[in-house]
Enzyme design. Structure first.
Site, PDB file in Angstrom:
ATOM      1  CB  THR A 189      78.846 -26.824  65.702  1.00  0.00           C
ATOM      2  OG1 THR A 189      80.049 -26.747  66.993  1.00  0.00           O
ATOM      3  CG2 THR A 189      77.928 -28.436  66.387  1.00  0.00           C
ATOM      4  CE1 TYR A 230      74.757 -24.180  74.075  1.00  0.00           C
ATOM      5  CE2 TYR A 230      75.888 -25.323  76.327  1.00  0.00           C
ATOM      6  CZ  TYR A 230      75.072 -25.426  74.897  1.00  0.00           C
ATOM      7  OH  TYR A 230      74.594 -26.364  73.632  1.00  0.00           O
ATOM      8  CB  VAL A 267      63.814 -19.793  66.566  1.00  0.00           C
ATOM      9  CG1 VAL A 267      64.582 -20.200  65.490  1.00  0.00           C
ATOM     10  CG2 VAL A 267      64.673 -19.184  67.430  1.00  0.00           C
ATOM     11  CB  SER A 325      75.098 -24.578  59.873  1.00  0.00           C
ATOM     12  OG  SER A 325      74.369 -24.346  60.801  1.00  0.00           O
ATOM     13  CB  SER A 383      74.027 -28.905  75.378  1.00  0.00           C
ATOM     14  OG  SER A 383      75.460 -28.902  75.855  1.00  0.00           O
ATOM     15  CG  PHE A 387      77.766 -33.429  67.906  1.00  0.00           C
ATOM     16  CD1 PHE A 387      77.511 -34.129  67.132  1.00  0.00           C
ATOM     17  CD2 PHE A 387      77.885 -33.614  69.306  1.00  0.00           C
ATOM     18  CE1 PHE A 387      76.813 -35.524  67.339  1.00  0.00           C
ATOM     19  CE2 PHE A 387      76.978 -34.779  69.480  1.00  0.00           C
ATOM     20  CZ  PHE A 387      76.638 -35.893  68.481  1.00  0.00           C
TER      21      PHE A 387
END
Length: 254
Positions: free
Chosen positions: A195, A160, A58, A15, A147, A193
């Site tokens: 998302t 984050y 991942v 996505s 980011s 963005f």
């Protein structure tokens, strides 16, 4: 690098930014493997573009090794890696409900930073044995995703921002190390963005966020991220750099 007929791996390709990049690479003739924990979403994008889908955590060494091997068996060793897999939790260190659980911080770093490094290392191992594609000796390209939070993390973004700051920090030393094998490393630092997470917000909230961007005053489109990823792949002189893609946005404290 000429993208046509080369194998590419996209983590987080089910996505958002990863899916847009997978579509853009496939449109340029790449053979694309989509790696994502969302097996159903990855399969849908892979079916659309004629690629393959590989379910993977991942941050797991063993699962990443299996995914890389399966991708190589299907398409040959990859020349292109785009790391888009990531999570964006919002939680204060000291919130109304108490102190942040250490596992919440650890999970964000494991997925965003360790996951990026995990595929970067395995990709470089494969690429080192490939034949050069140009007189300069280029063998492959890695595009990571940080980011703007790596620069101006907001309140509630400690985990984050720390994870994305780590992605940004590994870019130059990895590029310097991989110079000897002809593998370039760049990072994109997107702003706000479109998302799945942001598109789930009320329309008024989306417009408010878009209005905070100086120009263009809107949310970024995943296709714009994909276009920059392709430009990095195309341009051999882009190496060791983190590029902000944010419409001149500088995040406020909250």
């Amino acid at each position: 690098m000429d993208i046509k007929d080369h194998a590419a791996i996209i983590t987080g390709g089910a996505s958002g930014l990863g899916a847009a990049t997978a579509r853009a690479l496939a449109a340029r003739g790449a053979r694309v493997a989509i790696v994502d924990h969302n097996e159903q979403g990855a399969a849908a994008v892979a079916s659309e573009i004629g690629g393959i889908a590989l379910a993977c955590d991942v941050s797991s060494a063993s699962e990443a090794e299996v995914a890389m091997q399966k991708a190589a068996e299907a398409h040959g060793p990859a020349r292109i890696l785009v790391n888009c897999a990531g999570v964006a939790p919002a939680k204060k260190v000291l919130g109304k409900s108490g102190v942040m659980a250490l596992d919440d911080f650890r999970r964000t770093v494991e997925i965003n930073l360790v996951g990026t490094f995990n595929f970067l290392r395995l990709f470089a191992e494969q690429a080192a044995d490939l034949e050069p594609l140009s007189q300069s000796g280029e063998r492959g390209v890695i595009v990571n995703t940080a980011s703007v939070a790596a620069y101006e993390g907001q309140i509630g973004q400690t985990a984050y921002a720390a994870s994305k700051g780590g992605v940004m920090a590994l870019t130059l030393p990895a590029a310097r190390e991989f110079a000897q094998i002809g593998v370039r490393v760049c990072t994109i630092a997107p702003g706000i963005f479109e998302t799945p997470m942001l598109l789930g917000l009320p329309e008024a909230a989306q417009k408010s966020l878009g209005a905070s961007v100086p120009f263009p005053s809107r949310l970024g489109k995943p296709e714009e991220y994909a276009a920059l990823a392709l430009a990095i792949i195309d341009n051999e002189m882009l190496n060791g750099e983190t590029i902000r893609l944010d419409g001149a946005l500088r995040m406020a404290p909250k």
